[in-house]
Design a protein around this motif. Structure first.
Motif, PDB file in Angstrom:
ATOM      1  N   ARG A  32       0.947  -1.324  -0.150  1.00  0.00           N
ATOM      2  CA  ARG A  32      -0.109   0.057   0.083  1.00  0.00           C
ATOM      3  C   ARG A  32       0.774   1.450   0.089  1.00  0.00           C
ATOM      4  O   ARG A  32       0.121   2.328  -0.121  1.00  0.00           O
ATOM      5  CB  ARG A  32      -1.037  -0.118   1.111  1.00  0.00           C
ATOM      6  N   GLY A  33       2.248   1.359   0.199  1.00  0.00           N
ATOM      7  CA  GLY A  33       2.989   2.336   0.313  1.00  0.00           C
ATOM      8  C   GLY A  33       4.008   2.493  -0.754  1.00  0.00           C
ATOM      9  O   GLY A  33       3.740   2.526  -1.802  1.00  0.00           O
ATOM     10  N   SER A  34       5.350   2.627  -0.288  1.00  0.00           N
ATOM     11  CA  SER A  34       6.226   2.950  -1.329  1.00  0.00           C
ATOM     12  C   SER A  34       7.594   2.213  -1.129  1.00  0.00           C
ATOM     13  O   SER A  34       8.627   2.346  -1.957  1.00  0.00           O
ATOM     14  CB  SER A  34       6.704   4.551  -0.920  1.00  0.00           C
ATOM     15  N   LEU A  64       1.947  11.020  -4.268  1.00  0.00           N
ATOM     16  CA  LEU A  64       1.919  10.749  -5.597  1.00  0.00           C
ATOM     17  C   LEU A  64       1.651   9.674  -6.001  1.00  0.00           C
ATOM     18  O   LEU A  64       2.168   8.562  -5.461  1.00  0.00           O
ATOM     19  CB  LEU A  64       3.037  11.475  -6.442  1.00  0.00           C
ATOM     20  N   HIS A  65       0.563   9.228  -6.884  1.00  0.00           N
ATOM     21  CA  HIS A  65       0.522   7.620  -7.473  1.00  0.00           C
ATOM     22  C   HIS A  65       1.155   7.683  -8.569  1.00  0.00           C
ATOM     23  O   HIS A  65       1.415   8.734  -9.513  1.00  0.00           O
ATOM     24  CB  HIS A  65      -1.117   7.711  -7.795  1.00  0.00           C
ATOM     25  N   THR A  66       2.035   6.680  -8.610  1.00  0.00           N
ATOM     26  CA  THR A  66       3.209   6.735  -9.656  1.00  0.00           C
ATOM     27  C   THR A  66       2.898   5.301 -10.448  1.00  0.00           C
ATOM     28  O   THR A  66       2.326   4.399  -9.830  1.00  0.00           O
ATOM     29  CB  THR A  66       4.308   7.076  -9.392  1.00  0.00           C
ATOM     30  N   LEU A  67       3.619   5.240 -11.631  1.00  0.00           N
ATOM     31  CA  LEU A  67       3.558   3.830 -12.258  1.00  0.00           C
ATOM     32  C   LEU A  67       4.896   3.086 -12.453  1.00  0.00           C
ATOM     33  O   LEU A  67       5.556   3.848 -13.191  1.00  0.00           O
ATOM     34  CB  LEU A  67       2.639   3.880 -13.489  1.00  0.00           C
ATOM     35  N   ILE A  68       4.914   1.990 -12.096  1.00  0.00           N
ATOM     36  CA  ILE A  68       6.049   1.139 -12.460  1.00  0.00           C
ATOM     37  C   ILE A  68       5.992   0.388 -13.706  1.00  0.00           C
ATOM     38  O   ILE A  68       4.961  -0.415 -13.733  1.00  0.00           O
ATOM     39  CB  ILE A  68       6.547   0.374 -11.386  1.00  0.00           C
ATOM     40  N   CYS A  69       6.726   0.400 -14.831  1.00  0.00           N
ATOM     41  CA  CYS A  69       6.442  -0.018 -16.096  1.00  0.00           C
ATOM     42  C   CYS A  69       7.454  -1.189 -16.472  1.00  0.00           C
ATOM     43  O   CYS A  69       8.634  -0.739 -16.522  1.00  0.00           O
ATOM     44  CB  CYS A  69       6.211   0.913 -17.103  1.00  0.00           C
ATOM     45  N   TYR A  70       7.049  -2.356 -16.933  1.00  0.00           N
ATOM     46  CA  TYR A  70       7.973  -3.361 -17.518  1.00  0.00           C
ATOM     47  C   TYR A  70       7.610  -3.658 -18.902  1.00  0.00           C
ATOM     48  O   TYR A  70       6.457  -4.057 -19.339  1.00  0.00           O
ATOM     49  CB  TYR A  70       7.876  -4.622 -16.785  1.00  0.00           C
ATOM     50  N   TRP A  71       8.605  -3.259 -19.721  1.00  0.00           N
ATOM     51  CA  TRP A  71       8.489  -3.562 -21.335  1.00  0.00           C
ATOM     52  C   TRP A  71       8.952  -4.898 -22.049  1.00  0.00           C
ATOM     53  O   TRP A  71      10.130  -5.187 -21.145  1.00  0.00           O
ATOM     54  CB  TRP A  71       9.022  -2.372 -21.982  1.00  0.00           C
ATOM     55  N   LYS A  72       8.586  -5.379 -22.991  1.00  0.00           N
ATOM     56  CA  LYS A  72       9.185  -6.628 -23.233  1.00  0.00           C
ATOM     57  C   LYS A  72      10.508  -6.219 -24.144  1.00  0.00           C
ATOM     58  O   LYS A  72      10.263  -5.452 -25.227  1.00  0.00           O
ATOM     59  CB  LYS A  72       7.938  -7.510 -24.079  1.00  0.00           C
ATOM     60  N   ALA A  73      11.452  -6.975 -24.184  1.00  0.00           N
ATOM     61  CA  ALA A  73      12.542  -7.091 -24.958  1.00  0.00           C
ATOM     62  C   ALA A  73      12.274  -7.681 -26.252  1.00  0.00           C
ATOM     63  O   ALA A  73      11.631  -8.625 -26.407  1.00  0.00           O
ATOM     64  CB  ALA A  73      13.774  -7.623 -24.275  1.00  0.00           C
ATOM     65  N   ASP A 102      -7.001   5.606  -6.391  1.00  0.00           N
ATOM     66  CA  ASP A 102      -7.391   5.080  -7.478  1.00  0.00           C
ATOM     67  C   ASP A 102      -6.344   4.391  -8.182  1.00  0.00           C
ATOM     68  O   ASP A 102      -5.546   5.113  -8.717  1.00  0.00           O
ATOM     69  CB  ASP A 102      -8.028   6.110  -8.452  1.00  0.00           C
ATOM     70  N   TRP A 103      -6.254   3.337  -8.006  1.00  0.00           N
ATOM     71  CA  TRP A 103      -5.111   2.274  -8.424  1.00  0.00           C
ATOM     72  C   TRP A 103      -4.864   2.411  -9.789  1.00  0.00           C
ATOM     73  O   TRP A 103      -3.722   1.938 -10.237  1.00  0.00           O
ATOM     74  CB  TRP A 103      -5.294   0.966  -7.936  1.00  0.00           C
ATOM     75  N   ILE A 114       3.743  -5.107 -17.933  1.00  0.00           N
ATOM     76  CA  ILE A 114       3.205  -5.096 -16.420  1.00  0.00           C
ATOM     77  C   ILE A 114       3.128  -3.740 -15.997  1.00  0.00           C
ATOM     78  O   ILE A 114       4.231  -2.929 -16.275  1.00  0.00           O
ATOM     79  CB  ILE A 114       4.397  -5.907 -15.636  1.00  0.00           C
ATOM     80  N   ARG A 115       2.267  -3.385 -15.163  1.00  0.00           N
ATOM     81  CA  ARG A 115       2.080  -2.115 -14.518  1.00  0.00           C
ATOM     82  C   ARG A 115       1.737  -2.096 -13.307  1.00  0.00           C
ATOM     83  O   ARG A 115       0.889  -2.933 -12.784  1.00  0.00           O
ATOM     84  CB  ARG A 115       0.806  -1.304 -15.352  1.00  0.00           C
ATOM     85  N   GLN A 116       2.690  -1.605 -12.227  1.00  0.00           N
ATOM     86  CA  GLN A 116       2.589  -1.653 -10.842  1.00  0.00           C
ATOM     87  C   GLN A 116       2.307  -0.173 -10.315  1.00  0.00           C
ATOM     88  O   GLN A 116       3.140   0.604 -10.479  1.00  0.00           O
ATOM     89  CB  GLN A 116       3.855  -2.560 -10.484  1.00  0.00           C
ATOM     90  N   SER A 117       1.604  -0.264  -9.360  1.00  0.00           N
ATOM     91  CA  SER A 117       1.137   0.999  -8.779  1.00  0.00           C
ATOM     92  C   SER A 117       2.248   1.208  -7.457  1.00  0.00           C
ATOM     93  O   SER A 117       2.430   0.516  -6.995  1.00  0.00           O
ATOM     94  CB  SER A 117      -0.257   1.069  -8.247  1.00  0.00           C
ATOM     95  N   CYS A 118       2.595   2.369  -7.365  1.00  0.00           N
ATOM     96  CA  CYS A 118       3.392   2.779  -6.191  1.00  0.00           C
ATOM     97  C   CYS A 118       3.150   4.283  -5.691  1.00  0.00           C
ATOM     98  O   CYS A 118       2.188   4.817  -6.452  1.00  0.00           O
ATOM     99  CB  CYS A 118       4.871   2.577  -6.541  1.00  0.00           C
ATOM    100  N   MET A 119       3.728   4.756  -4.914  1.00  0.00           N
ATOM    101  CA  MET A 119       3.541   6.071  -4.326  1.00  0.00           C
ATOM    102  C   MET A 119       4.766   6.926  -4.083  1.00  0.00           C
ATOM    103  O   MET A 119       5.858   6.127  -3.572  1.00  0.00           O
ATOM    104  CB  MET A 119       2.715   6.198  -3.035  1.00  0.00           C
TER     105      MET A 119
END
Length: 414
Positions: free
Chosen positions: A55-57, A236-245, A298-299, A330-335
């Motif tokens: 739930r946190g950072s 702040l709601h931020t987004l962790i993004c993983y992209w396919k090689a 809002d996730w 993959i999208r992961q929510s973080c703060m």
């Protein structure tokens, strides 16, 4: 300090509120200090949610470490933290940090990039912005725009985030600390005997000689309610993004191949770690996010706004190596817990608490790497009234005082 009074009450040498990376590092530092002084199990860590919650950072697969900062105040803290990461790993008997090189890139004349290169002791790659110069490290991956440069440094790496928090919690317990989760702190008060009384929502009360507050995105709410002090910390709601090689490029982007952590300066601040935690995927993200309430998130907020600029950056600077079609895999929510100047808050709460209650907050999306240093500093401030380790390492704590916002809401912006 109120140690004698707390001991009389059967209390703790230190009560740490908040079990993310900063609180877990502080609990470990306090327990180690207490044990070395013959204090036994005299440290208490209280976590509102489950230990290792999301739930946190402080959760997730990875964080980066680097010493290249535009602000000269941070490299000494990073180097201190790097040493303490190693010490903790040695005590735990396993690794949470995988060393890699680090690469900074951006417009050659960008003042922040120039300062980061100088402050971090990075080596600029001569001719990196010239397409004919194909011999610089990782030139096969990155295509730098005209007028850009790149600089490499040795201090980089990938930290396994949740595993790291768990390591410090385990080490704290090994050194005698008591860990309690699902325990929400609702009040902190100074007693007549000088001890600190911590009250929880379940009605439990704990006495301590001092208290360390490290509750991340909830810092402003808690400190305001218990001390009346306004901390300008905006979650702040931020987004962790993983992209396919792209097929055939997977190994090229891994630590085993020498691929670095990297940061990009310019219109969009981009950061990345090598492909490691998810085989065939690479983490590339934009720094920033949308304001949020940590209790009413809002996730899904801000997903495309944070992912689309990264896709454009990848297409321009890493052509042929990462597939952006369809967005991140993959999208992961973080703060983030963001201060106006993006500098930390590390200070005594003051007032009736004097030097018996300290707060660490506002780590603004770049503090995780410095967790062991921050934990040690907060512990020394709370237990000794001063942070000798910070002074010895050349860390200037004046930049992180709460008072910098008085009459200056923006703080000491770099």
């Amino acid at each position: 300090m109120a140690a004698a009074a707390a001991a009389t009450n059967g209390g703790f040498d230190a009560i740490v509120v908040g079990g993310g990376i900063m609180g877990s590092c502080a609990a470990y530092a306090a327990a180690s200090s207490s044990a070395s002084r013959g204090g036994g199990a005299r440290v208490l860590l209280l976590e509102r949610f489950d230990l290792l919650h999301h739930r946190g950072s402080s959760h997730g697969e990875s964080r980066g470490i680097r010493a290249t900062y535009p602000q000269a105040r941070y490299p000494p803290m990073v180097r201190l933290a790097a040493r303490l990461w190693g010490d903790a790993e040695a005590e735990a008997g396993y690794r949470v940090l995988t060393p890699t090189p680090h690469l900074d890139m951006g417009p050659r004349a960008d003042p922040a990039l120039r300062a980061a290169i100088e402050n971090g002791g990075a080596a600029e790659v001569v001719g990196a912005s010239d397409d004919s110069a194909a011999s610089w490290p990782w030139s096969a991956v990155f295509r730098l725009p005209e007028g850009w440069t790149a600089a490499s440094s040795e201090l980089g790496g990938v930290i396994k985030a949740t595993k790291a928090v768990a390591m410090f919690q385990s080490l704290a317990a090994k050194n005698g600390a008591v860990l309690r989760d699902r325990t929400e702190v609702i009040d902190i008060a100074k007693q007549g005997d000088g001890s600190i009384l911590v009250k929880t929502s379940s009605g439990e009360e704990f006495h301590g000689a001092n208290c360390i507050i490290t509750v991340g995105a909830w810092a402003s709410k808690l400190v305001k309610s218990v001390a009346g002090v306004d901390l300008p910390v905006q979650p702040l709601h931020t987004l962790i993004c993983y992209w396919k090689a792209r097929p055939g490029r997977e190994h090229e982007l891994t630590p085993e191949s020498g691929f670095p952590t990297f940061a990009s300066y310019g219109d969009t601040c981009i950061y990345s770690t090598p492909s490691m935690e998810f085989p065939g995927l690479i983490k590339v993200c934009a720094h920033g996010g949308a304001p949020c309430d940590p209790d009413r998130r809002d996730w899904c907020a801000g997903g495309d706004a944070l992912a689309d600029p990264v896709a454009r950056w990848i297409d321009e600077l890493m052509p042929g190596h990462v597939d952006t079609a369809g967005g991140p895999v993959i999208r992961q929510s973080c703060m983030y817990s963001m201060t106006p100047d993006e500098d930390f808050i590390i200070d005594f709460v003051g007032g009736e608490f004097g030097k018996d209650v300290v707060v660490g907050a506002g780590f603004s999306g770049h503090g995780f790497k410095m967790g062991p240093a921050v934990g040690r500093i907060l512990t020394e401030m709370a237990m000794d009234g001063e942070a000798k380790t910070a002074a010895e390492a050349g860390v200037e704590l004046g930049y992180f005082r709460i008072g910098r916002f008085e009459g200056n809401p923006g703080g000491k912006s770099c």
